[in-house]
Scaffold this motif. Structure first.
Motif, PDB file in Angstrom:
ATOM      1  N   UNK A  24     -28.219  59.025 111.167  1.00  0.00           N
ATOM      2  CA  UNK A  24     -29.562  59.587 111.342  1.00  0.00           C
ATOM      3  C   UNK A  24     -30.543  58.560 110.796  1.00  0.00           C
ATOM      4  N   UNK A  25     -31.374  58.031 111.680  1.00  0.00           N
ATOM      5  CA  UNK A  25     -32.390  57.050 111.283  1.00  0.00           C
ATOM      6  C   UNK A  25     -33.704  57.776 111.118  1.00  0.00           C
ATOM      7  N   UNK A  26     -34.053  58.115 109.898  1.00  0.00           N
ATOM      8  CA  UNK A  26     -35.321  58.803 109.678  1.00  0.00           C
ATOM      9  C   UNK A  26     -36.425  57.795 109.401  1.00  0.00           C
ATOM     10  N   UNK A  27     -37.599  58.047 109.940  1.00  0.00           N
ATOM     11  CA  UNK A  27     -38.721  57.146 109.662  1.00  0.00           C
ATOM     12  C   UNK A  27     -39.997  57.617 110.337  1.00  0.00           C
ATOM     13  N   UNK A  28     -41.115  57.116 109.864  1.00  0.00           N
ATOM     14  CA  UNK A  28     -42.388  57.438 110.524  1.00  0.00           C
ATOM     15  C   UNK A  28     -42.493  56.668 111.847  1.00  0.00           C
ATOM     16  N   UNK A  29     -41.901  55.462 111.866  1.00  0.00           N
ATOM     17  CA  UNK A  29     -41.871  54.620 113.071  1.00  0.00           C
ATOM     18  C   UNK A  29     -43.268  54.429 113.669  1.00  0.00           C
ATOM     19  N   UNK A  89     -20.004  54.468 113.331  1.00  0.00           N
ATOM     20  CA  UNK A  89     -20.730  55.646 113.814  1.00  0.00           C
ATOM     21  C   UNK A  89     -20.590  55.771 115.333  1.00  0.00           C
ATOM     22  N   UNK A  90     -20.497  57.004 115.815  1.00  0.00           N
ATOM     23  CA  UNK A  90     -20.432  57.206 117.272  1.00  0.00           C
ATOM     24  C   UNK A  90     -21.808  57.171 117.892  1.00  0.00           C
ATOM     25  N   UNK A  91     -22.797  57.589 117.114  1.00  0.00           N
ATOM     26  CA  UNK A  91     -24.153  57.743 117.641  1.00  0.00           C
ATOM     27  C   UNK A  91     -25.117  57.532 116.487  1.00  0.00           C
ATOM     28  N   UNK A  92     -26.250  56.971 116.773  1.00  0.00           N
ATOM     29  CA  UNK A  92     -27.330  56.930 115.779  1.00  0.00           C
ATOM     30  C   UNK A  92     -28.522  57.656 116.388  1.00  0.00           C
ATOM     31  N   UNK A  93     -28.932  58.735 115.720  1.00  0.00           N
ATOM     32  CA  UNK A  93     -30.070  59.525 116.196  1.00  0.00           C
ATOM     33  C   UNK A  93     -31.318  59.062 115.444  1.00  0.00           C
ATOM     34  N   UNK A  94     -32.287  58.590 116.182  1.00  0.00           N
ATOM     35  CA  UNK A  94     -33.572  58.235 115.576  1.00  0.00           C
ATOM     36  C   UNK A  94     -34.419  59.506 115.495  1.00  0.00           C
ATOM     37  N   UNK A  95     -34.945  59.780 114.320  1.00  0.00           N
ATOM     38  CA  UNK A  95     -35.743  60.996 114.144  1.00  0.00           C
ATOM     39  C   UNK A  95     -37.130  60.626 113.631  1.00  0.00           C
ATOM     40  N   UNK A  96     -38.087  60.453 114.563  1.00  0.00           N
ATOM     41  CA  UNK A  96     -39.451  60.182 114.101  1.00  0.00           C
ATOM     42  C   UNK A  96     -39.971  61.384 113.313  1.00  0.00           C
TER      43      UNK A  96
END
Ligand code: NAP
Length: 213
Positions: free
Chosen positions: A16-21, A41-48
């Motif tokens: 899980x890539x958390x950030x304001x981006x 990791x199988x997947x990386x979910x970006x979560x703005x």
């Protein structure tokens, strides 16, 4: 959530890539890719982040535009996806609520989450909501940032510090702050963000009238 990444059977590892981006840049993409390789990791979910609680007094680009830039930046990578979970949630975007929401999704039943963020964001973790509980819900990964020594983590309380996994990545001296500054001054951001993100920023004149910093 888009459907670029595969469905997640039990026991799978999800980043899980958390950030304001604001905006997303190659430093974030490299961090996600390094974590993908380092932890299998199988997947990386970006979560703005929708409404970052620690930036309530700052003028941010709209959540929708930050979401769209994140989509544009990640679309070419089959194991990257983008989630609207924080964009669509009302109120402050607390990481603990996001982890609970992901945990409740049948798609991620039994998954091991790796929350990935920058070392400098991690140094503030004592001010986050329920940091001890966050540590029980995911592995917490602090990626190295240009100008920040991992030694700074020694300042954190032991019960949190010992649960944080430092990840050394090739240091790119790119930050969202510098990108906003460059865009405001009409300087090039080419080779710092993906071409589609650069075009989006230019087309929408993002950051041109930015007076926050
Ligand atoms: P930030 O304060 O804007 O960023 C701090 C530093 O970390 C910046 O140098 C930033 O670089 C870097 N960074 C941020 N996300 C990164 C990532 N995924 N990978 C590598 N470096 C990263 O932090 P933020 O982006 O707003 O927040 C980071 C995450 O922490 C978000 O998911 C946010 O929701 C969460 N958070 C939660 C709480 C809470 O629950 N109470 C409080 C604070 C933060 P750039 O400026 O170049 O992005």
């Amino acid at each position: 959530m888009n459907n670029r990444a595969a469905e997640s059977p039990d026991g799978i590892k999800i980043g899980i890539m958390g950030g304001t981006f604001d905006p997303i840049h190659y430093g974030h993409l490299l961090a996600a890719d390094e974590a993908h390789a380092a932890f299998g990791l199988s997947e990386v979910i970006f979560i703005p982040s929708g409404h970052p609680p620690h930036k309530a007094n700052k003028k941010l680009t709209s959540p929708e535009d930050r979401y769209l830039m994140t989509e544009l930046a990640t679309v070419d990578c089959p194991y990257f996806s983008v989630s609207r979970v924080e964009i669509d949630r009302q109120g402050s975007s607390y990481t603990i609520d996001t982890l609970r929401a992901l945990r409740a999704m049948p798609k991620y039943a039994g998954a091991q989450f790796y929350f990935i963020t920058g070392l400098d964001a991690v140094l503030d973790i004592v001010s986050w909501k329920n940091p001890e509980e966050i540590m029980t819900m995911c592995r917490f990964v602090a990626v190295s940032r240009y100008g920040y020594s991992p030694k700074k983590m020694e300042e954190l309380p032991e019960e949190l510090r010992t649960k944080i996994i430092p990840l050394e990545i090739p240091l790119l001296a790119i930050s969202s702050t510098e990108l906003r500054e460059r865009a405001r001054n009409g300087r090039s951001i080419r080779f710092m963000v993906p071409p589609a993100v650069e075009k989006f920023i230019r087309k929408k004149s993002l950051y041109r009238n930015n007076t926050e910093e």
